[in-house]
Scaffold this motif. Sequence first.
Motif, short mmCIF file in Angstrom:
data_model
loop_
_atom_site.label_atom_id
_atom_site.label_comp_id
_atom_site.label_asym_id
_atom_site.label_seq_id
_atom_site.Cartn_x
_atom_site.Cartn_y
_atom_site.Cartn_z
N VAL A 84 0.74 -1.28 -0.07
CA VAL A 84 0.00 -0.01 0.02
C VAL A 84 0.83 1.13 0.03
O VAL A 84 1.99 1.46 0.54
CB VAL A 84 -1.00 0.05 1.28
CG1 VAL A 84 -1.89 -1.15 1.39
CG2 VAL A 84 -0.22 0.03 2.47
N ARG A 85 0.43 2.24 -0.66
CA ARG A 85 1.00 3.46 -0.66
C ARG A 85 0.56 4.25 0.68
O ARG A 85 -0.77 4.10 1.18
CB ARG A 85 0.63 4.55 -1.88
CG ARG A 85 1.34 4.13 -3.06
CD ARG A 85 1.00 5.02 -3.96
NE ARG A 85 0.83 6.52 -3.87
CZ ARG A 85 0.73 7.56 -4.65
NH1 ARG A 85 0.98 6.94 -6.04
NH2 ARG A 85 0.62 8.72 -4.39
N GLN A 86 1.49 5.08 1.42
CA GLN A 86 1.21 5.63 2.75
C GLN A 86 1.92 6.97 2.64
O GLN A 86 3.07 7.06 1.93
CB GLN A 86 1.60 5.04 3.75
CG GLN A 86 0.92 3.66 4.20
CD GLN A 86 1.10 2.97 5.34
OE1 GLN A 86 2.51 2.97 5.75
NE2 GLN A 86 0.38 2.43 6.07
N THR A 87 1.73 7.79 3.42
CA THR A 87 2.44 9.02 3.77
C THR A 87 2.79 9.17 5.35
O THR A 87 1.60 9.07 6.19
CB THR A 87 2.01 10.24 3.14
OG1 THR A 87 1.86 10.09 1.77
CG2 THR A 87 2.63 11.51 3.43
N HIS A 88 3.67 9.62 5.83
CA HIS A 88 3.91 9.94 7.17
C HIS A 88 2.95 11.22 7.31
O HIS A 88 2.96 12.14 6.62
CB HIS A 88 5.59 10.07 7.68
CG HIS A 88 5.79 10.28 8.92
ND1 HIS A 88 5.23 11.70 9.67
CD2 HIS A 88 6.23 9.42 9.89
CE1 HIS A 88 5.60 11.30 11.08
NE2 HIS A 88 6.17 10.19 10.99
N PRO A 89 2.26 11.10 8.49
CA PRO A 89 1.55 12.18 8.99
C PRO A 89 1.91 13.46 9.01
O PRO A 89 1.39 14.36 8.58
CB PRO A 89 0.98 11.77 10.55
CG PRO A 89 1.20 10.33 10.58
CD PRO A 89 2.43 9.84 9.71
N HIS A 90 3.43 13.75 9.34
CA HIS A 90 3.99 15.13 9.22
C HIS A 90 4.07 15.64 7.82
O HIS A 90 4.22 16.75 7.72
CB HIS A 90 5.38 14.80 9.90
CG HIS A 90 5.31 14.64 11.41
ND1 HIS A 90 6.37 14.64 12.13
CD2 HIS A 90 4.36 14.52 12.20
CE1 HIS A 90 6.15 14.38 13.47
NE2 HIS A 90 4.86 14.25 13.45
N PHE A 91 3.80 14.77 6.86
CA PHE A 91 3.94 15.16 5.36
C PHE A 91 2.53 15.02 4.62
O PHE A 91 2.64 14.91 3.74
CB PHE A 91 5.14 14.56 4.75
CG PHE A 91 6.30 14.54 5.18
CD1 PHE A 91 7.21 15.34 4.28
CD2 PHE A 91 6.93 14.17 6.22
CE1 PHE A 91 8.72 15.50 4.76
CE2 PHE A 91 8.35 14.22 6.78
CZ PHE A 91 9.24 15.16 5.91
N ALA A 92 1.50 14.72 5.67
CA ALA A 92 0.16 14.75 5.11
C ALA A 92 -0.33 15.80 3.78
O ALA A 92 -0.98 15.31 2.81
CB ALA A 92 -0.75 14.49 6.03
N SER A 93 0.23 16.92 4.08
CA SER A 93 -0.21 17.85 3.17
C SER A 93 0.38 17.93 1.71
O SER A 93 0.26 18.92 0.90
CB SER A 93 -0.08 19.41 3.85
OG SER A 93 1.19 19.47 4.28
#
Length: 313
Positions: A61-70
Amino acid sequence: MVLPKLKHMNRLFSFLPIVAFAIPFSGGAVEPQNAPDIRTVAPDLFIPHIDLGPARPGKRVRQTHPHFASTSVYHVLYLPVDWKSGRRYPVIVEFAGNGDYRNQYGDVSTGRVEDAKLGFGLSGGKGYIWLSVPYLNESGTANVTTWWGNKPSYRPDQTVAYTKATIPWICSQFGGDPNRVILSGFSRGAIACNYIGLYDDEIASLWHAFVPYSGYDGVRTTWPYPGANRASALVRLNRLNKRPQFVCDEVNTSQSSLRLNSTKDYLRATGIPGNFTFLSTGFRNHNDAWILRPSSTRSKLRLWLRRHAPPPR
């Protein structure tokens, strides 16, 4: 990276004595004309496509660390088919090769995190969490497929920051064992094992062992990124602290600028003792798809991996 006090080391480096390693080198030579193409061996592993939805066993799955959510930044996570909540799993972290690469053998590298292969081939899809981490642009807003940062400065700061944030987060969210994190990479990613992975003391503390395939920080000094010189590479290498590295490369050809023997010679010349294993893939290809095919080197690499970071029983 600015290291003004170490500039004189570039001049002195060639005069360093050859020093014996604490762990003997392993792996024999193979003549290039006898090396097969990977396409002569049928793959026995097929990497799962990227799946939609939350992470779950046997899916990527693709994910993004929460600090880089934008931002547009993302990594790719694979949970092994035997993953169960509450258990601790070793983690294989992987950096991909440079994008826009193809050679006379038809080998291609896109540079994208979703096209990395080493971690899946190392584990066979079982017993290990596999995390493909990106290289970021200098504003930290998007993945890049060539080197790291932006041309011509190629600063790695945002890549280092994302990696530092993401490894502990993955361990806490999905049962990764922070004491069994293996850093791997192909080509650009092999260089990144030391260049990014040993960039400073904080990021260096994340890793238990390393698998650089087809490249090594400090062997070639004409790359365009900052600190691509032996004095700077030596500073990074000193952070290794004898942790094991399985260094592998394709069989040497006249077109190859990254030779296993050159890496051996470079590491001997540094005088830094280490726990190094050297082995050729047995194939002529500059292509991480070799790991998806059965071979003697893959078998030995898997034994090495299980010795240094065993999966849960």
